[in-house]
Design a protein around this motif. Structure first.
Motif, mmCIF file in Angstrom:
data_model
loop_
_atom_site.group_PDB
_atom_site.id
_atom_site.type_symbol
_atom_site.label_atom_id
_atom_site.label_comp_id
_atom_site.label_asym_id
_atom_site.label_seq_id
_atom_site.Cartn_x
_atom_site.Cartn_y
_atom_site.Cartn_z
ATOM 1 N N ALA A 91 0.635 -1.418 -0.086
ATOM 2 C CA ALA A 91 -0.308 0.284 -0.127
ATOM 3 C C ALA A 91 1.120 1.008 0.595
ATOM 4 C CB ALA A 91 -1.567 -0.006 1.489
ATOM 5 N N LEU A 92 2.320 1.291 -1.011
ATOM 6 C CA LEU A 92 2.474 2.553 -0.785
ATOM 7 C C LEU A 92 2.561 3.317 -2.248
ATOM 8 C CD1 LEU A 92 4.833 4.350 -0.602
ATOM 9 C CD2 LEU A 92 6.910 2.574 -0.651
ATOM 10 N N TRP A 93 2.686 3.889 -2.478
ATOM 11 C CA TRP A 93 2.244 4.996 -3.908
ATOM 12 C C TRP A 93 3.363 5.169 -4.305
ATOM 13 C CZ3 TRP A 93 -3.169 6.801 -6.179
ATOM 14 C CH2 TRP A 93 -2.853 6.226 -6.813
ATOM 15 N N VAL A 94 4.235 5.095 -5.110
ATOM 16 C CA VAL A 94 5.486 6.586 -5.192
ATOM 17 C C VAL A 94 5.125 6.026 -7.071
ATOM 18 C CG1 VAL A 94 6.965 6.144 -3.423
ATOM 19 C CG2 VAL A 94 7.165 4.194 -5.125
ATOM 20 N N ASN A 95 5.467 6.850 -7.980
ATOM 21 C CA ASN A 95 6.195 6.825 -9.230
ATOM 22 C C ASN A 95 6.883 5.668 -10.389
ATOM 23 O OD1 ASN A 95 4.872 9.454 -9.122
ATOM 24 N ND2 ASN A 95 3.282 8.094 -9.883
ATOM 25 N N ALA A 96 6.300 5.118 -10.878
ATOM 26 C CA ALA A 96 7.118 4.112 -11.996
ATOM 27 C C ALA A 96 7.950 5.096 -12.330
ATOM 28 C CB ALA A 96 6.551 3.344 -12.460
ATOM 29 N N GLY A 97 9.132 4.821 -12.684
ATOM 30 C CA GLY A 97 10.380 5.206 -13.357
ATOM 31 C C GLY A 97 9.624 5.919 -14.332
ATOM 32 N N THR A 98 8.971 4.686 -15.341
ATOM 33 C CA THR A 98 9.139 4.242 -16.537
ATOM 34 C C THR A 98 8.182 5.249 -17.088
ATOM 35 O OG1 THR A 98 7.589 2.626 -15.570
ATOM 36 C CG2 THR A 98 9.519 1.698 -17.263
ATOM 37 N N MET A 99 7.448 6.422 -16.380
ATOM 38 C CA MET A 99 6.486 7.115 -16.628
ATOM 39 C C MET A 99 7.074 8.205 -17.351
ATOM 40 S SD MET A 99 4.164 7.847 -13.216
ATOM 41 C CE MET A 99 2.796 9.266 -14.544
ATOM 42 N N TYR A 100 7.807 8.623 -16.857
ATOM 43 C CA TYR A 100 8.865 9.916 -17.010
ATOM 44 C C TYR A 100 9.580 9.341 -18.616
ATOM 45 C CZ TYR A 100 7.163 10.663 -13.080
ATOM 46 O OH TYR A 100 6.247 10.250 -11.861
ATOM 47 N N GLY A 101 9.412 8.099 -19.337
ATOM 48 C CA GLY A 101 9.773 8.098 -20.360
ATOM 49 C C GLY A 101 10.748 6.650 -20.664
ATOM 50 N N PRO A 102 11.439 5.578 -21.406
ATOM 51 C CA PRO A 102 12.144 4.317 -21.415
ATOM 52 C C PRO A 102 13.055 4.358 -20.341
ATOM 53 C CG PRO A 102 12.594 5.089 -23.250
ATOM 54 C CD PRO A 102 11.247 6.311 -22.951
ATOM 55 N N ASP A 103 13.904 5.586 -20.537
ATOM 56 C CA ASP A 103 15.141 5.393 -19.336
ATOM 57 C C ASP A 103 15.314 5.620 -18.584
ATOM 58 O OD1 ASP A 103 14.411 7.618 -20.955
ATOM 59 O OD2 ASP A 103 16.008 8.324 -21.171
ATOM 60 N N GLY A 104 13.289 5.998 -17.965
ATOM 61 C CA GLY A 104 13.446 5.550 -16.695
ATOM 62 C C GLY A 104 13.426 4.201 -15.837
ATOM 63 N N ASN A 105 13.737 3.596 -16.333
ATOM 64 C CA ASN A 105 13.180 2.858 -16.387
ATOM 65 C C ASN A 105 13.933 1.775 -15.024
ATOM 66 O OD1 ASN A 105 11.780 -0.373 -15.651
ATOM 67 N ND2 ASN A 105 12.468 -1.279 -17.748
ATOM 68 N N GLY A 106 13.490 1.379 -14.103
ATOM 69 C CA GLY A 106 15.251 1.352 -12.782
ATOM 70 C C GLY A 106 15.007 2.052 -11.709
ATOM 71 N N PHE A 107 14.276 3.271 -12.174
ATOM 72 C CA PHE A 107 13.737 4.317 -10.994
ATOM 73 C C PHE A 107 12.460 4.587 -10.466
ATOM 74 C CE2 PHE A 107 17.537 5.678 -13.708
ATOM 75 C CZ PHE A 107 18.293 5.772 -12.994
ATOM 76 N N MET A 108 12.644 4.163 -9.908
ATOM 77 C CA MET A 108 10.976 4.937 -8.781
ATOM 78 C C MET A 108 11.275 6.436 -8.044
ATOM 79 S SD MET A 108 9.673 2.377 -9.157
ATOM 80 C CE MET A 108 7.963 2.645 -8.176
ATOM 81 N N ARG A 109 9.830 7.331 -8.853
ATOM 82 C CA ARG A 109 10.116 8.895 -8.184
ATOM 83 C C ARG A 109 9.153 8.821 -7.070
ATOM 84 N NH1 ARG A 109 6.730 14.300 -10.783
ATOM 85 N NH2 ARG A 109 5.046 13.207 -9.467
ATOM 86 N N TRP A 110 9.407 9.512 -5.954
ATOM 87 C CA TRP A 110 9.034 9.790 -4.723
ATOM 88 C C TRP A 110 8.592 11.425 -4.623
ATOM 89 C CZ3 TRP A 110 9.195 5.896 -0.431
ATOM 90 C CH2 TRP A 110 10.186 4.308 -0.491
ATOM 91 N N ASN A 111 7.857 11.331 -3.551
ATOM 92 C CA ASN A 111 6.987 12.831 -3.685
ATOM 93 C C ASN A 111 7.872 12.950 -1.930
ATOM 94 O OD1 ASN A 111 5.848 14.897 -3.006
ATOM 95 N ND2 ASN A 111 4.004 14.819 -4.184
#
Ligand SMILES: Cc1ncc(COP(=O)(O)O)c(C=O)c1O
Length: 390
Positions: free
Chosen positions: A347-367
């Motif tokens: 129940a943790l909602w962070v953004n997947a890096g892939t939302m920001y382009g294919p080179d975001g794969n492998g990353f997560m964005r935390w507010n």
């Protein structure tokens, strides 16, 4: 601490029509996704909005002298940037403004350059206007990013490329571009007749020795190919008030955009947006300094937490924005799948890096514009996930 503000106490945001907190009703969800803060805005802004509400009449609204003066004085004082009142076009928000700008400057089929990983709505706005995204991927090394000028030059040389959207500070990679970096981008765009939309919505959220330079302040030749998008919405947590500005020094460029803003009806402001902006820019500086300090302490805490408890993930350097970019590549899970697993299992909602382009794969964005308690809980949930799976 410059002055005492309470960023620690949780403000209950459930049942306030909050996109971040009310979009998903599963119990105990920790939402660290969409980019707004969990903090109450500056007391001076709340007071101004109370006053406006007490007036009781909420008719059609114009931009007043006080509005322009607040915007101009703020940029002069804080960013050493002299704005002419005539250059300003008020819009309800940056994304609708971007859409209007693209309509004004392009015809369907033309191309727009973005530097990925980058704010996901850029892709939508480009596609929705029948345009094509051209990727100029940022280069990743040592937990930070730099620009690839050689690739940018090749992309801009394509005659179908009309516009570049520059994100400064950069969401989600956290860079605050230096004057040298900005000039190199500007020189390439000048050479190839590419207009620069500088989305500088995060410009007040900058840490330590880093310094925000408005692209348009670099000199006349850069200024005249620029459209700057700014708003107090990120820095003062006013996104729901819907107030933003496009700053366009070149007359011909401004006339075209103005026409598109009118046609698309995105220039009609509301009274709370106007009052909120005036209070933020005239009276919000002390609060802003305090919130920046709290956010950067959150970031430091996050770095230490990861080093100590979950060394499998690494935090990228955060120079600006409250969006922390986490390198999860060692987990070897596709980011979109990881995001789904974290939501379903923790129940943790962070953004997947892939939302920001294919080179975001492998990353997560935390507010991380939230209280330390929420951040700690989010990190504990990630740690529990990693213990379970690795
Ligand atoms: C770079 C960037 N531009 C624009 C926006 C959204 O702006 P607005 O709410 O004014 O459309 C965001 C929100 O996160 C953003 O990160």
């Amino acid at each position: 601490m410059i002055q005492e503000y309470d960023f620690e106490t949780l403000v209950e945001r459930h049942d306030t029509a909050s996109c971040k907190w009310d979009s998903d009703h599963r119990r105990g969800l920790v939402p660290m996704w969409v980019a707004d803060m969990d903090f109450k805005t500056a007391p001076e802004i709340i007071e101004a909005l109370h006053e406006r509400a007490d007036h009781g009449v909420f008719g059609y609204t114009i931009l007043t002298d006080e509005y322009y003066e607040a915007l101009i004085n703020w940029n002069r004082r804080r960013h050493d940037w002299e704005i002419d009142r005539e250059w300003v076009i008020g819009v309800t928000a940056i994304v609708p403004g971007l859409s209007a700008i693209l309509r004004a400057l392009t015809v369907p089929g033309e191309k727009i350059v973005v530097q990925t990983p980058v704010y996901n709505c850029f892709f939508d706005v480009i596609a929705d206007n029948g345009l094509k995204v051209v990727h100029n991927p940022l280069k990743y090394h040592d937990l930070t990013y730099t620009m690839d000028y050689e690739d940018l030059e090749i992309k801009c040389a394509d005659p179908a490329v009309k516009v570049m959207i520059l994100c400064n500070p950069a969401n989600p990679v956290g860079r605050v571009w230096t004057p040298d970096e900005l000039k190199r981008v500007g020189d390439i765009c000048l050479k190839h007749g590419v207009t620069i939309i500088a989305d500088e919505i995060h410009c007040e959220l900058v840490y330590e020795e880093h310094h925000y330079t408005p692209f348009a302040s670099l000199g006349e030749k850069y200024r005249d190919i620029s459209i700057t998008c700014v708003s107090p919405s990120k820095a003062f947590n006013l996104a729901g008030l819907h107030v933003a500005n496009l700053i366009i020094p070149d007359n011909a460029l401004r006339e075209r955009v103005n026409r598109a803003v009118t046609i698309n009806r995105v220039g009609e402001m509301n009274p709370f947006g106007v009052s909120g902006l005036i209070a933020a820019y005239n009276c919000g500086e002390t609060w802003l300094m305090a919130v920046n300090e709290y956010i950067y302490d959150n970031y430091r805490f996050m770095v230490e937490f990861c080093e100590e408890f979950i060394p499998q993930v690494k935090m990228c350097r955060l120079e600006g924005t409250y969006l922390a970019w986490m390198d999860c590549s060692a987990l070897d899970i596709d980011s979109a799948y990881l995001g789904q697993l974290l939501l379903d299992e923790q129940a943790l909602w962070v953004n997947a890096g892939t939302m920001y382009g294919p080179d975001g794969n492998g990353f997560m964005r935390w507010n991380i514009a939230c209280s330390r308690v929420v951040l700690t809980e989010g990190l504990n949930r990630l740690a529990a996930f990693i213990r379970r799976h690795h």
